[in-house]
Every structure is written in structure tokens, then in C-alpha cells.
Design an enzyme around this catalytic site. Structure first.
Site, PDB file in Angstrom:
ATOM      1  N   TYR A  62       0.843  -1.201   0.000  1.00  0.00           N
ATOM      2  CA  TYR A  62       0.000   0.000   0.000  1.00  0.00           C
ATOM      3  C   TYR A  62       0.876   1.249   0.000  1.00  0.00           C
ATOM      4  O   TYR A  62       0.552   2.247  -0.648  1.00  0.00           O
ATOM      5  CB  TYR A  62      -0.956  -0.010   1.198  1.00  0.00           C
ATOM      6  CG  TYR A  62      -1.971  -1.129   1.124  1.00  0.00           C
ATOM      7  CD1 TYR A  62      -3.112  -1.013   0.339  1.00  0.00           C
ATOM      8  CD2 TYR A  62      -1.775  -2.313   1.826  1.00  0.00           C
ATOM      9  CE1 TYR A  62      -4.033  -2.040   0.242  1.00  0.00           C
ATOM     10  CE2 TYR A  62      -2.694  -3.346   1.739  1.00  0.00           C
ATOM     11  CZ  TYR A  62      -3.817  -3.204   0.952  1.00  0.00           C
ATOM     12  OH  TYR A  62      -4.732  -4.242   0.863  1.00  0.00           O
ATOM     13  N   ASN A  85     -12.530  -0.640  -5.583  1.00  0.00           N
ATOM     14  CA  ASN A  85     -12.353  -0.859  -7.017  1.00  0.00           C
ATOM     15  C   ASN A  85     -13.556  -1.634  -7.579  1.00  0.00           C
ATOM     16  O   ASN A  85     -13.793  -2.771  -7.180  1.00  0.00           O
ATOM     17  CB  ASN A  85     -11.053  -1.654  -7.237  1.00  0.00           C
ATOM     18  CG  ASN A  85     -10.869  -2.117  -8.656  1.00  0.00           C
ATOM     19  OD1 ASN A  85     -11.500  -1.636  -9.585  1.00  0.00           O
ATOM     20  ND2 ASN A  85      -9.981  -3.082  -8.828  1.00  0.00           N
ATOM     21  N   CYS A 114      -6.404  -4.919  -8.272  1.00  0.00           N
ATOM     22  CA  CYS A 114      -6.258  -4.548  -6.862  1.00  0.00           C
ATOM     23  C   CYS A 114      -5.727  -5.714  -6.029  1.00  0.00           C
ATOM     24  O   CYS A 114      -5.185  -5.493  -4.943  1.00  0.00           O
ATOM     25  CB  CYS A 114      -7.575  -4.027  -6.306  1.00  0.00           C
ATOM     26  SG  CYS A 114      -8.981  -5.132  -6.536  1.00  0.00           S
ATOM     27  N   HIS A 115      -5.827  -6.929  -6.540  1.00  0.00           N
ATOM     28  CA  HIS A 115      -5.310  -8.094  -5.811  1.00  0.00           C
ATOM     29  C   HIS A 115      -3.787  -8.085  -5.720  1.00  0.00           C
ATOM     30  O   HIS A 115      -3.214  -8.798  -4.900  1.00  0.00           O
ATOM     31  CB  HIS A 115      -5.787  -9.399  -6.480  1.00  0.00           C
ATOM     32  CG  HIS A 115      -5.350  -9.567  -7.900  1.00  0.00           C
ATOM     33  ND1 HIS A 115      -6.055  -8.986  -8.949  1.00  0.00           N
ATOM     34  CD2 HIS A 115      -4.305 -10.216  -8.450  1.00  0.00           C
ATOM     35  CE1 HIS A 115      -5.433  -9.295 -10.085  1.00  0.00           C
ATOM     36  NE2 HIS A 115      -4.376 -10.044  -9.809  1.00  0.00           N
ATOM     37  N   GLU A 118      -0.715 -15.893 -11.037  1.00  0.00           N
ATOM     38  CA  GLU A 118       0.257 -14.992 -11.643  1.00  0.00           C
ATOM     39  C   GLU A 118       1.697 -15.342 -11.273  1.00  0.00           C
ATOM     40  O   GLU A 118       2.633 -14.675 -11.714  1.00  0.00           O
ATOM     41  CB  GLU A 118      -0.057 -13.543 -11.247  1.00  0.00           C
ATOM     42  CG  GLU A 118      -1.378 -13.056 -11.816  1.00  0.00           C
ATOM     43  CD  GLU A 118      -1.628 -11.582 -11.580  1.00  0.00           C
ATOM     44  OE1 GLU A 118      -0.689 -10.862 -11.185  1.00  0.00           O
ATOM     45  OE2 GLU A 118      -2.772 -11.140 -11.800  1.00  0.00           O
TER      46      GLU A 118
END
Length: 163
Positions: free
Chosen positions: A94, A117, A125-126, A152
Site C-alpha cells: 500500500y 475498485n 487490486c489483488h 500470476e
């Protein structure tokens, strides 16, 4: 002046059922669905969104090329635009996100904007976690955030909740 034309489609995915909404020819929402809507979109932008999300979940796509129109405050818009610059497979804290928008004191505010979001996954946002490496929060639940980051290839996070 013509009324906006909304269409929603639901798809089943690696992280559960998603509801994708378009207004005219822009995506305005992608979130977890608790209902069923059409499964065969008629809007071309929704057809593209379903195809791109399917490719993403199959490990064949690392970026989205969809016209997006999330609704939010100017600050939220800035945060959501910046989220889209976080590369596939990379996590930011963050604090890093706050620094990227030019306000290093705004960690809590960017966390709040991140949580609001309206176009999850497509606006990634993950990919934002706590500086400690713990996941933090996620509107879809930490199990879904873990699945997305694992998809990912991210390994720089912890499933432990540190409060």
C-alpha cells in the site's frame, strides 16, 4: 439524449462466479456474483471481456485491453489508474502504491480506494499487499486473492493474517 445501455453477464471462473457489467461500450464493473445473469453477452465489449478473462484464467493473458469506465472520486480514479501499472506477477505494498500516486502519506487512503475498485481482476487490486508481505484485505476474500496471486506466479506474500 439516449439513455445509457447496461448489460451484465456472469461467468464461472477460477475464483468463482463473476458478474461483468458494461455500459454502452465500456466495462463498468467486474465483481463476485451472488446471482446469475445472461451467460451469452450481446455487447461486443462484454464478449471481449469474457474472452480476455478466460485467457487470463487459462494463463494465456497477462494484461487486459478493454475500455474501462469505473465510477469513483478523482482520488479513487488516480489509484485505479495506477493499479493498472502494476505488472502481472508483481505485488506492491500500500505504501508503494501511495508513493506511485505522489502521496507517500496516503497508505490508508489508497487502501480504502483499492477496496472500492469496481472492476476487480481487470484493474488488479489483488496485487496490493501489506508491507509485511501479508495479504491484507480483499473484497472477494483472501482465498480468491491467494488464487489470483498464485495464478500470476507471485510467491512474495504470506497467507497469515497479521491483523
Amino acid at each position: 439524449m439516449a439513455q445509457p445501455s447496461f448489460e451484465t453477464v456472469t461467468i464461472d471462473s477460477l475464483v468463482g462466479r463473476l458478474a461483468i457489467t458494461a455500459c454502452d461500450d465500456q466495462i463498468v464493473g467486474c465483481d463476485w456474483a451472488t446471482y446469475s445473469a445472461a451467460t451469452k453477452p450481446t455487447a461486443p465489449v462484454l464478449q471481449q471481456a469474457v474472452a480476455q478473462l478466460t485467457e487470463y484464467f487459462n494463463g494465456e493473458r497477462t494484461t487486459f485491453t478493454l475500455p474501462l469506465a469505473p465510477t469513483g472520486t478523482p482520488f479513487q480514479q488516480t489509484v485505479w489508474q495506477t493499479l493498472q501499472t502494476i505488472p502481472y506477477g508483481i505485488t506492491w505494498s500500500y505504501q508503494q502504491l501511495a508513493q506511485a500516486i505522489g502521496n507517500s502519506n496516503a497508505s490508508r487512503a489508497v487502501g480504502s480506494a483499492n477496496g472500492k475498485n469496481p472492476i476487480s481482476i481487470i484493474i488488479p487490486c489483488h496485487r496490493v499487499i501489506r508491507a509485511s508481505g501479508n495479504l491484507g484485505g480483499y473484497a472477494g476474500g483472501l482465498d480468491k486473492k491467494t488464487r489470483l496471486l498464485t495464478l500470476e506466479g507471485c510467491t512474495s506474500f504470506s497467507n497469515n493474517d497479521d491483523g
